[in-house]
Design a protein around this motif. Structure first.
Motif, PDB file in Angstrom:
ATOM      1  N   SER A  83       0.861  -1.189   0.000  1.00  0.00           N
ATOM      2  CA  SER A  83       0.000   0.000   0.000  1.00  0.00           C
ATOM      3  C   SER A  83       0.893   1.233   0.000  1.00  0.00           C
ATOM      4  O   SER A  83       2.100   1.135   0.297  1.00  0.00           O
ATOM      5  CB  SER A  83      -0.917   0.029   1.234  1.00  0.00           C
ATOM      6  N   GLY A  84       0.284   2.359  -0.293  1.00  0.00           N
ATOM      7  CA  GLY A  84       1.021   3.621  -0.210  1.00  0.00           C
ATOM      8  C   GLY A  84       1.513   3.842   1.213  1.00  0.00           C
ATOM      9  O   GLY A  84       2.662   4.248   1.436  1.00  0.00           O
ATOM     10  N   MET A  85       0.655   3.559   2.193  1.00  0.00           N
ATOM     11  CA  MET A  85       1.062   3.735   3.593  1.00  0.00           C
ATOM     12  C   MET A  85       2.182   2.764   3.979  1.00  0.00           C
ATOM     13  O   MET A  85       3.028   3.080   4.815  1.00  0.00           O
ATOM     14  CB  MET A  85      -0.138   3.577   4.547  1.00  0.00           C
ATOM     15  N   TYR A 109      -1.011  14.213   3.563  1.00  0.00           N
ATOM     16  CA  TYR A 109      -2.027  13.161   3.659  1.00  0.00           C
ATOM     17  C   TYR A 109      -2.243  12.788   5.133  1.00  0.00           C
ATOM     18  O   TYR A 109      -1.284  12.478   5.854  1.00  0.00           O
ATOM     19  CB  TYR A 109      -1.516  11.965   2.853  1.00  0.00           C
ATOM     20  N   GLU A 150       4.591  17.213   0.340  1.00  0.00           N
ATOM     21  CA  GLU A 150       3.627  16.819  -0.686  1.00  0.00           C
ATOM     22  C   GLU A 150       3.487  17.988  -1.638  1.00  0.00           C
ATOM     23  O   GLU A 150       3.251  19.109  -1.205  1.00  0.00           O
ATOM     24  CB  GLU A 150       2.269  16.459  -0.069  1.00  0.00           C
ATOM     25  N   THR A 154      -3.011  17.315  -1.812  1.00  0.00           N
ATOM     26  CA  THR A 154      -4.180  16.686  -2.418  1.00  0.00           C
ATOM     27  C   THR A 154      -5.500  17.227  -1.861  1.00  0.00           C
ATOM     28  O   THR A 154      -6.544  16.620  -2.047  1.00  0.00           O
ATOM     29  CB  THR A 154      -4.128  15.156  -2.265  1.00  0.00           C
ATOM     30  N   SER A 201       1.512   6.345  -3.776  1.00  0.00           N
ATOM     31  CA  SER A 201       0.437   5.380  -3.643  1.00  0.00           C
ATOM     32  C   SER A 201       0.154   4.903  -5.061  1.00  0.00           C
ATOM     33  O   SER A 201      -0.297   5.683  -5.908  1.00  0.00           O
ATOM     34  CB  SER A 201      -0.812   6.037  -3.051  1.00  0.00           C
ATOM     35  N   THR A 203      -2.057   2.958  -5.790  1.00  0.00           N
ATOM     36  CA  THR A 203      -3.511   2.771  -5.809  1.00  0.00           C
ATOM     37  C   THR A 203      -4.200   3.804  -6.700  1.00  0.00           C
ATOM     38  O   THR A 203      -5.287   3.551  -7.205  1.00  0.00           O
ATOM     39  CB  THR A 203      -4.029   2.933  -4.358  1.00  0.00           C
ATOM     40  N   LYS A 204      -3.584   4.969  -6.863  1.00  0.00           N
ATOM     41  CA  LYS A 204      -4.237   6.086  -7.553  1.00  0.00           C
ATOM     42  C   LYS A 204      -3.975   5.993  -9.071  1.00  0.00           C
ATOM     43  O   LYS A 204      -4.326   5.005  -9.659  1.00  0.00           O
ATOM     44  CB  LYS A 204      -3.766   7.404  -6.936  1.00  0.00           C
ATOM     45  N   VAL A 213      -4.406  -2.093  -4.495  1.00  0.00           N
ATOM     46  CA  VAL A 213      -3.792  -1.166  -3.529  1.00  0.00           C
ATOM     47  C   VAL A 213      -2.296  -1.457  -3.527  1.00  0.00           C
ATOM     48  O   VAL A 213      -1.895  -2.627  -3.434  1.00  0.00           O
ATOM     49  CB  VAL A 213      -4.395  -1.388  -2.118  1.00  0.00           C
ATOM     50  N   GLY A 214      -1.480  -0.414  -3.639  1.00  0.00           N
ATOM     51  CA  GLY A 214      -0.027  -0.636  -3.645  1.00  0.00           C
ATOM     52  C   GLY A 214       0.726   0.653  -3.403  1.00  0.00           C
ATOM     53  O   GLY A 214       0.156   1.746  -3.422  1.00  0.00           O
ATOM     54  N   TRP A 333      -8.835   8.201  -5.332  1.00  0.00           N
ATOM     55  CA  TRP A 333      -8.912   9.033  -6.543  1.00  0.00           C
ATOM     56  C   TRP A 333      -7.932   8.488  -7.555  1.00  0.00           C
ATOM     57  O   TRP A 333      -7.186   7.547  -7.267  1.00  0.00           O
ATOM     58  CB  TRP A 333      -8.609  10.509  -6.215  1.00  0.00           C
TER      59      TRP A 333
HETATM   60  C1  LIG Z   1      -3.981   7.444  -1.003  1.00  0.00           C
HETATM   61  C2  LIG Z   1      -2.813   8.234  -0.646  1.00  0.00           C
HETATM   62  C3  LIG Z   1      -1.790   7.697   0.124  1.00  0.00           C
HETATM   63  C4  LIG Z   1      -1.884   6.319   0.754  1.00  0.00           C
HETATM   64  O1  LIG Z   1      -1.900   5.308  -0.178  1.00  0.00           O
HETATM   65  P1  LIG Z   1      -2.616   3.890   0.091  1.00  0.00           P
HETATM   66  O2  LIG Z   1      -2.288   3.135  -1.147  1.00  0.00           O
HETATM   67  O3  LIG Z   1      -4.072   4.186   0.263  1.00  0.00           O
HETATM   68  O4  LIG Z   1      -2.026   3.323   1.316  1.00  0.00           O
HETATM   69  C5  LIG Z   1      -0.683   8.467   0.359  1.00  0.00           C
HETATM   70  N1  LIG Z   1      -0.586   9.721  -0.109  1.00  0.00           N
HETATM   71  C6  LIG Z   1      -1.557  10.283  -0.838  1.00  0.00           C
HETATM   72  C7  LIG Z   1      -1.382  11.667  -1.330  1.00  0.00           C
HETATM   73  C8  LIG Z   1      -2.710   9.565  -1.120  1.00  0.00           C
HETATM   74  O5  LIG Z   1      -3.692  10.128  -1.811  1.00  0.00           O
END
Ligand SMILES: *Cc1c(COP(=O)(O)O)cnc(C)c1O
Length: 392
Positions: A83-85, A109, A150, A154, A201, A203-204, A213-214, A333
Motif C-alpha cells: 500500500s502507499g502507507m 495526507y 507533498e 491533495t 500510492s 492505488t491512484k 492497492v499498492g 482518486w
Molecule cells: C492514497 C494516498 C496515500 C496512501 O496510499 P494507500 O495506497 O491508500 O495506502 C498516500 N498519499 C496520498 C497523497 C494519497 O492520496
C-alpha cells in the motif's frame, strides 16, 4: 540512458526472452524459490534482496514493476509495497531513530501525520509548515533528519519549490522525501530536482483501474537498500505478485490516461469558473504567482481538484454531493471513475477552519467518462441545489 516515459511504460525493464517471448510477463505467483543444491541455496540467501529466495524479498514480477518505476523517476532503485502507507511508513521506520525530528511541508495526507503522531511514543518528533521557503528554513531544528513534502498537496493542490527545498535540506544535511502521488512520475520527477526519495500510492493514477492497492519508494540504491532491509523485509508490507502484474498493466496506459485526465479536468474547471455558487477553485493550473515553480518542475496537471461552495457547511455539501450521479461518492482518486468527496463531517467545521480548510470544500477526481457528461452531472446538481433554495 535517455528513455522516453512511453518506452519505459510499455517495454523497458522486461526481459521477453526469459519468458518465451511473452509480451505480458508471467505472474510468478510463488512464495518461495527452490534450489538444486544446499550450497546454491545458502549462497543466494547471503544476498536475499538480490536473489529470488522468498517473495518477502524479491519476486520476478514485482521486480519488473520496480525497474520500470525506478526508470520513470530516474532513480537508482525502487521498492514496492502492499500500500502507499506501507511505502510511507517504511521510510520513517527505516531512516529515523529516537530523538529525530521530521519536518512536514505543505498539506500532508492525514494518515501520514497520524503515523508520526503515533511515533511520538518512540521519541520521534514532527512539526508542519506551509510552502514558504523562509518558513521551512526557520522550522529546521538541529535534530531534523527528514523533510517530507507533498507537492501538489491533495486538498488545496498547493505546490512547493522542490529545487529550493532540496537545496536548503542539502545545506543542513537533511534527507528529503516527497509524496509524488498527485503528479505521478509522468508529470513530475522530483529526484531530478535534488530530492532523495519519491514515494507513491500506486492505488491512484499508476494502478489507475481502482482494483489494486499498492505503494512504492524510489531513490538511490543505498537509501532503497536500507529501506528494503528494515521497512520492507522486516516490516513485511509485501506487494503480491498478482497485484504487481495489475500495476504493470496500469502503467502501460499511464501517459495516455493522464493526458485525458488533464484535458477533461481543464474543461471541467473552465465550466466551474462560471458558477457563482463557488468561491474558489483549487488546481495548480489556476495558481497565479506559482507559475515559475510549476514550469520548472511539472510537465502537466492531473485530474484532482477541489472547490469551495459559497457559505456552505455539512448540510449544503451533503445536498450537493447527493444530487450527483456520474460522480461516485467515495475515498481514493486517480482511477477511471470520477469521484466526489469532502472533508466536512457533522460538527467538524471548526476543526477544518483550524487546518485552513473551508467547510464548503468539495473534492473531485476527474475520471475518464468525458468532460461533457461530468459537466452535465455537475450542472444538474447546481440546478437542483438552487431550486431547493428557492423553495425554502
Ligand atoms: C492514497 C494516498 C496515500 C496512501 O496510499 P494507500 O495506497 O491508500 O495506502 C498516500 N498519499 C496520498 C497523497 C494519497 O492520496
Amino acid at each position: 540512458m535517455h528513455y522516453s516515459d512511453e518506452e519505459i511504460c510499455t517495454q523497458l525493464g522486461e526481459s521477453f526472452s526469459e519468458h518465451h517471448g511473452a509480451v505480458s510477463p508471467p505472474v510468478y505467483q510463488t512464495s518461495l524459490f527452490a534450489f538444486d543444491s544446499f550450497e546454491a541455496f545458502t549462497e543466494a540467501q547471503k544476498r536475499e534482496r538480490e536473489n529470488y529466495v522468498y517473495t518477502r524479498g524479491l519476486n520476478p514480477t514485482t521486480e519488473i514493476l520496480e525497474q520500470k518505476l525506478a526508470l520513470l523517476e530516474r532513480g537508482g532503485k525502487c521498492k514496492c509495497f502492499s500500500s502507499g502507507m506501507g511505502a510511507i511508513s517504511s521510510i520513517f521506520l527505516s531512516l529515523l531513530q529516537s530523538g529525530d525530528h521530521v519536518l512536514f511541508v505543505n498539506n500532508i495526507y492525514g494518515p501520514t501525520i497520524q503515523l508520526l503522531d503515533h511515533l511520538k511514543r518512540f521519541y520521534i518528533d514532527h512539526s508542519s509548515v506551509g510552502n514558504s521557503l523562509e518558513e521551512i528554513e526557520k522550522a529546521i531544528k538541529p535534530t531534523t533528519k527528514l523533510i517530507y513534502v507533498e507537492s501538489p498537496g491533495t486538498m488545496l493542490m498547493k505546490v512547493v519549490d522542490l529545487q529550493q527545498v532540496a537545496h536548503i535540506a542539502q545545506k543542513h544535511e537533511i534527507i528529503t522525501a516527497i509524496d509524488n502521488t498527485w503528479s505521478t512520475p509522468i508529470f513530475q520527477k522530483p529526484l531530478l530536482h535534488g530530492f532523495d526519495l519519491s514515494v507513491h500510492s500506486l492505488t491512484k493514477y499508476i494502478g489507475g483501474h481502482s482494483d489494486v492497492v499498492g505503494g512504492a519508494v524510489i531513490g538511490s540504491e543505498e537509501l532503497i537498500d536500507t529501506i528494503s532491509k528494515y521497512g520492507f523485509q522486516l516490516n513485511g508490507a509485501v506487494l503480491s505478485p498478482h497485484d504487481a502484474s495489475l500495476i504493470i498493466r496500469g502503467l502501460r496506459t499511464l501517459p495516455i490516461r493522464l493526458r485525458q485526465h488533464q484535458q477533461h479536468c481543464l474543461k471541467v474547471i473552465d465550466y466551474l469558473k462560471g458558477k457563482e455558487e463557488i468561491t474558489s477553485i483549487h488546481h495548480p493550473s489556476l495558481h497565479s504567482g506559482e507559475e515559475d515553480v510549476i514550469n520548472k518542475q511539472m510537465k502537466g496537471f492531473s485530474g484532482l481538484l477541489s472547490f469551495e461552495l459559497k457559505d456552505a457547511g455539512f448540510e449544503q455539501v451533503a445536498r450537493f454531493i447527493n444530487h450527483l450521479s456520474v460522480f461516485k461518492i467515495g475515498v481514493s482518486w486517480g482511477g477511471f471513475e470520477s469521484l466526489v468527496n469532502a472533508p466536512v463531517k457533522k460538527g467538524n467545521e471548526k476543526e477544518l477552519n483550524k487546518q485552513g480548510l473551508s467547510p464548503g470544500l468539495v473534492r473531485l477526481s476527474i475520471g475518464l467518462e468525458g468532460a461533457d457528461l461530468l459537466i452535465q452531472d455537475l450542472e444538474q446538481a447546481f440546478q437542483a441545489l438552487s431550486r431547493e433554495v428557492e423553495i425554502q
